[in-house]
Design a protein around this motif. Structure first.
Motif, mmCIF file in Angstrom:
data_model
loop_
_atom_site.group_PDB
_atom_site.id
_atom_site.type_symbol
_atom_site.label_atom_id
_atom_site.label_comp_id
_atom_site.label_asym_id
_atom_site.label_seq_id
_atom_site.Cartn_x
_atom_site.Cartn_y
_atom_site.Cartn_z
ATOM 1 N N UNK A 143 90.815 94.906 -64.530
ATOM 2 C CA UNK A 143 92.057 95.518 -64.067
ATOM 3 C C UNK A 143 93.130 94.473 -63.787
ATOM 4 N N UNK A 144 92.724 93.391 -63.111
ATOM 5 C CA UNK A 144 93.701 92.346 -62.791
ATOM 6 C C UNK A 144 94.196 91.636 -64.044
ATOM 7 N N UNK A 145 93.299 91.420 -64.994
ATOM 8 C CA UNK A 145 93.703 90.735 -66.219
ATOM 9 C C UNK A 145 94.681 91.581 -67.019
ATOM 10 N N UNK A 146 94.401 92.888 -67.098
ATOM 11 C CA UNK A 146 95.308 93.768 -67.833
ATOM 12 C C UNK A 146 96.665 93.809 -67.155
ATOM 13 N N UNK A 147 96.663 93.834 -65.827
ATOM 14 C CA UNK A 147 97.921 93.868 -65.081
ATOM 15 C C UNK A 147 98.766 92.631 -65.382
ATOM 16 N N UNK A 148 98.122 91.480 -65.499
ATOM 17 C CA UNK A 148 98.852 90.256 -65.815
ATOM 18 C C UNK A 148 99.342 90.252 -67.267
ATOM 19 N N UNK A 149 98.469 90.717 -68.178
ATOM 20 C CA UNK A 149 98.800 90.650 -69.599
ATOM 21 C C UNK A 149 99.959 91.571 -69.946
ATOM 22 N N UNK A 150 100.080 92.686 -69.248
ATOM 23 C CA UNK A 150 101.087 93.670 -69.611
ATOM 24 C C UNK A 150 102.506 93.218 -69.299
ATOM 25 N N UNK A 151 102.688 92.166 -68.584
ATOM 26 C CA UNK A 151 104.030 91.617 -68.418
ATOM 27 C C UNK A 151 104.378 90.785 -69.645
ATOM 28 N N UNK A 152 105.679 90.726 -69.970
ATOM 29 C CA UNK A 152 106.079 89.864 -71.076
ATOM 30 C C UNK A 152 105.701 88.426 -70.744
ATOM 31 N N UNK A 153 105.312 87.701 -71.744
ATOM 32 C CA UNK A 153 104.872 86.325 -71.535
ATOM 33 C C UNK A 153 106.063 85.430 -71.186
ATOM 34 N N UNK A 154 105.723 84.239 -70.717
ATOM 35 C CA UNK A 154 106.755 83.251 -70.387
ATOM 36 C C UNK A 154 107.596 82.937 -71.617
ATOM 37 N N UNK A 155 106.956 82.796 -72.750
ATOM 38 C CA UNK A 155 107.664 82.480 -73.979
ATOM 39 C C UNK A 155 108.616 83.599 -74.376
ATOM 40 N N UNK A 156 108.156 84.843 -74.246
ATOM 41 C CA UNK A 156 108.987 85.986 -74.617
ATOM 42 C C UNK A 156 110.203 86.126 -73.705
ATOM 43 N N UNK A 157 110.002 85.909 -72.401
ATOM 44 C CA UNK A 157 111.122 86.013 -71.464
ATOM 45 C C UNK A 157 112.172 84.939 -71.744
ATOM 46 N N UNK A 158 111.728 83.711 -71.954
ATOM 47 C CA UNK A 158 112.676 82.632 -72.239
ATOM 48 C C UNK A 158 113.378 82.844 -73.577
ATOM 49 N N UNK A 159 112.647 83.395 -74.526
ATOM 50 C CA UNK A 159 113.249 83.683 -75.827
ATOM 51 C C UNK A 159 114.336 84.746 -75.695
ATOM 52 N N UNK A 160 114.052 85.790 -74.899
ATOM 53 C CA UNK A 160 115.054 86.840 -74.680
ATOM 54 C C UNK A 160 116.258 86.289 -73.931
ATOM 55 N N UNK A 161 116.044 85.365 -73.006
ATOM 56 C CA UNK A 161 117.163 84.747 -72.279
ATOM 57 C C UNK A 161 118.087 83.988 -73.225
ATOM 58 N N UNK A 162 117.511 83.072 -74.005
ATOM 59 C CA UNK A 162 118.318 82.192 -74.852
ATOM 60 C C UNK A 162 118.973 82.949 -76.003
ATOM 61 N N UNK A 163 118.229 83.853 -76.632
ATOM 62 C CA UNK A 163 118.807 84.624 -77.728
ATOM 63 C C UNK A 163 119.835 85.629 -77.218
#
Length: 786
Positions: free
Chosen positions: A208-228
């Motif tokens: 349950x805890x692992x799924x909860x963490x995985x379901x957030x966008x990753x660090x790479x995806x968040x930074x990519x959305x910021x810069x783009x």
């Protein structure tokens, strides 16, 4: 997701929590969109306007199957990837439609129109994006924004209320647009599914805890959305440097959107001062809370172990990018500063309404003062303040912790922490007197408003009958400048004195009129008018004594016992019909090898079957049941969605105020809707159906072969050939579990008239469904609750 919420309060008991998890809650038109004529004095909650959005033109199953067909035509990727894409297409389309039909989404209203205008300003910079995305406003107090895989962008009212200019909103929308362009939702979905499979193989970790963490966008995806997202804004005229400040705003989401110092002295006078021990306790709590704040607000470094980039890290990356750009000719507002300020004011008014719906009364009280300073005092803000005081008093009388009603020392950071801590520290009589003074001032200024009259009369009734306060003591109290003249009966006893036990005070638990809170009205110059009002709402000492004693008893009354005894015998003649939210259904299949799988396509079919079942039973029993049209179909209209939203907002407020009899803020809005439907009784009915594979019992298999019975070939063959097929059928058969949750409320009084829960081991068959609906309707009509 722009910001992940970590602190969702839960104030329901277990039954209500289950209902809320099943409930897809889903509002009448303001009809006022002109900035100069919009009536904030008599503000009404926002609901949808205009035509239905394009996303609601076809059913979820049709959109999901069309998406699957497109995936199959492309034939890209491995078979496993295409399978995950098909699953994602089904889940995303159904979840999006549930969100759109939840009543928590706005379209066509002034807020959504403004957000869409800013969003389209960004999309105009890219010809390929035009017409591909839709923008909605989410009725949520939590500052958040997110985009779906099908191009729907949602921005919460909690976030809009905190913005400072249009460029900040543009930064948010550009970020979410890039999540959609880069298909982060699908990539995240594939990652989650593969991670779950690897976890099962390893049999390690907390799933349950692992799924909860995985379901957030990753660090790479968040930074990519910021810069783009920033690059997307380069082609516009928005001020990028100022837009960056939106990430600074997100650091302070647990603070008020604007702060003002609200101190104890604002409520005190020469005859009314809070005890020093209460003030000391408040400051102790505040100091403890501020120590916890420091750790949260300290700049956090980003590291490889974190699953989400810190705000400071994101700001640093974006700042480097902005420094390399030419920012000349940039503007804060491309659609007009007046339009933005109107949107901001509107979102803050709506936010107050949502806090009342959530029963966050401490926050609503503080923000009503902030709004009066930021704009001007209005009748609506007075109503919010009155409802906040009344709501907190009702819950304090029931010993409900006000931490769950907008007064949390941990969550309320900043200036509202002190005043909400005061509400926590005051006891029932102290808070009751404090609130009585505030309500009287509101009443003096708005004495003709029906809602305020209703609130203040109810408040003073509870003040006497539940808190044990005698109103005349407010008028006869003596201050320190004029000490009370004590009679022999009131004489203070000292050590060594004797007294007759018969003379002990037995009237109630009220302290001597010398207690500080009795001086709350002493400073007022309208004593005569106050006395007239007290005479109007006053209860006798015997009534106060009786009510105070009864309120402490948890035993059932004789009337309640009789109602339980006569269950299914008497007819509840008051229920002349029902308004029913379309029954909701969740279907799951559970197996040890693949976990829980939700049957989305079957849910849509079953939901329509349930509607037909309710209509069939209503006709058979000749009992009027009006089922609200709140699912996607050819007859759906904006008016249907608004009607559903109004009733749903009322029910959410009812559930958040689990008192069973409180006056509700949304009560005045729900009246005309229920009146047009011809009944006061509102019903919600939710179902959960689960099919579970049975556990294979190896020992029984060995017995069935005959090996463990008798090692004789003929006997083994005989047992194996006869028993084994029967056992195989039993072992591979799935078990069905049917659960039903039902609530019926009288919307005129707010009182629940029926709570129902059933759990039956059974399969989902046509006759079984109809039998259960018939049983539910029969119970509603024959179960008498007081």
């Amino acid at each position: 997701v722009l910001l992940n919420n970590k602190n969702l309060d839960s104030i329901m008991n277990r039954f209500i929590l289950v209902v809320i998890n099943l409930m897809f809650g889903v509002g009448v038109l303001n009809g006022q969109t002109n900035i100069n004529t919009f009536d904030f004095k008599n503000y009404k909650p926002l609901y949808c306007e205009g035509d239905l959005p394009e996303s609601l033109n076809s059913q979820s199953s049709s959109k999901a199957l069309s998406a699957i067909a497109r995936i199959e035509r492309k034939k890209k990727g491995s078979r496993k990837d295409r399978k995950l894409e098909r699953e994602h297409a089904i889940e995303s389309n159904f979840l999006e439609d549930q969100m759109l039909m939840s009543g928590q989404v706005l379209f066509g209203d002034p807020l959504t129109n403004y957000v869409s205008k800013v969003g389209n300003t960004i999309l105009n910079a890219d010809d390929g994006l035009k017409g591909t995305m839709q923008f909605f406003v989410l009725k949520s107090t939590i500052p958040n924004a997110y985009a779906t895989s099908n191009g729907l962008v949602f921005v919460s009212i909690g976030l809009l209320s905190r913005l400072e200019n249009e460029s900040q909103l543009a930064m948010i929308l550009a970020h979410e647009i890039q999540h959609y362009i880069k298909k982060h939702s699908l990539k995240k979905y594939k990652t989650v599914k593969k991670a779950i499979a690897s976890i099962r193989k390893a049999h390690t970790g907390d799933l349950d805890n692992k799924i909860n963490d995985i379901y957030r966008f990753s660090k790479k995806q968040e930074l990519e959305a910021d810069l783009l997202g920033l690059e997307l804004l380069v082609d516009t005229k928005y001020d990028l440097a100022e837009g960056l400040n939106v990430f600074e705003i997100l650091k302070f989401t647990e603070y008020p959107f604007l702060e003002t110092k609200l101190d104890f002295t604002d409520f005190q006078n020469k005859d009314y001062n809070f005890p020093q021990e209460a003030i000391n306790q408040v400051y102790t709590n505040v100091t403890k809370g501020e120590e916890g704040d420091k750790a949260e607000l300290e700049p956090k470094k980003d590291d490889d172990k974190s699953t989400h980039p810190s705000l400071n890290f994101r700001i640093e990356k974006l700042q480097k990018k902005i420094d390399s750009l030419n920012l000349k000719g940039r503007e804060l507002f491309l659609n007009g500063e007046a339009q933005f300020k109107f949107m901001l004011k509107l979102s803050r008014y709506e936010l107050l309404t949502l806090y009342l719906r959530r029963a966050d009364f401490g926050r609503a009280f503080y923000l009503s003062k902030v709004m009066e300073l930021a704009y001007e005092p209005t009748l609506y803000l007075a109503k919010v303040k009155a409802m906040s005081i009344y709501g907190m008093f009702e819950h304090k009388l029931r010993d409900h912790g006000l931490e769950n009603y907008g007064c949390s020392n941990e969550l309320n950071r900043g200036e509202w922490r002190k005043i909400t801590n005061l509400f926590l520290v005051l006891n029932k009589k102290e808070f009751g007197s404090f609130g009585a003074n505030i309500l009287w001032e509101i009443y003096v200024n708005h004495r003709r408003d029906p809602f305020i009259i209703k609130i203040i009369e109810k408040y003073f009734e509870r003040l006497q009958l539940r808190a044990g306060i005698k109103l005349e003591d407010y008028l006869t109290v003596q201050t320190d400048n004029a000490p009370i003249q004590k009679t022999d009966k009131d004489k203070v006893e000292t050590s060594g004195e004797l007294r007759n036990p018969r003379l002990r005070a037995t009237t109630d638990e009220a302290k001597s009129p010398q207690d500080y809170y009795y001086g709350v009205f002493k400073h007022r110059t309208d004593q005569y008018e106050l006395k007239q009002f007290f005479d109007k709402v006053k209860y006798s000492s015997s009534e106060i004594k009786k009510a105070t004693k009864t309120s402490k008893s948890t035993e059932l009354t004789e009337e309640q016992k009789l109602a339980i005894k006569n269950r299914y015998v008497n007819t509840n003649e008051n229920i002349n019909g029902l308004v029913l939210f379309q029954p909701q259904i969740s279907r799951y299949t559970y197996g040890l090898n693949f976990g829980t799988k939700r049957e989305w396509l079957k849910e849509e079919i079953t939901r329509n079957e349930l509607r037909s079942d309710w209509e069939f039973i209503a006709n058979k029993l000749n009992f009027p049941i009006q089922i609200l049209n709140n699912s996607i179909n050819s007859d759906l209209s904006t008016d249907d969605m608004n009607r559903f939203s109004i009733l749903n907002d009322w029910m959410i407020e009812r559930l958040n105020n689990d008192t069973g009899e409180m006056i509700l803020f949304y009560g005045d809005y729900v009246k005309p809707v229920m009146s047009s439907l011809g009944t006061n009784y509102l019903c919600w009915d939710g179902y959960e159906y689960t099919l579970s594979y049975r556990n294979i019992k190896l020992l029984m298999w060995l017995y069935s072969t005959g090996i463990l019975v008798e090692p004789v070939a003929s006997r083994s063959f005989y047992l194996g050939s006869v028993v084994l097929p029967i056992l195989s059928y039993i072992q591979f058969k799935k078990d069905g579990l049917f659960k039903e949750y039902t609530m019926v409320f009288n919307t005129e009084t707010g009182v629940p008239v029926y709570y129902g829960y059933k759990e039956i081991d059974a399969y989902w068959r046509k006759d079984f469904r109809k039998a259960q609906v018939n049983r539910t309707v029969y119970e509603i009509r024959h179960t008498l609750l007081k």
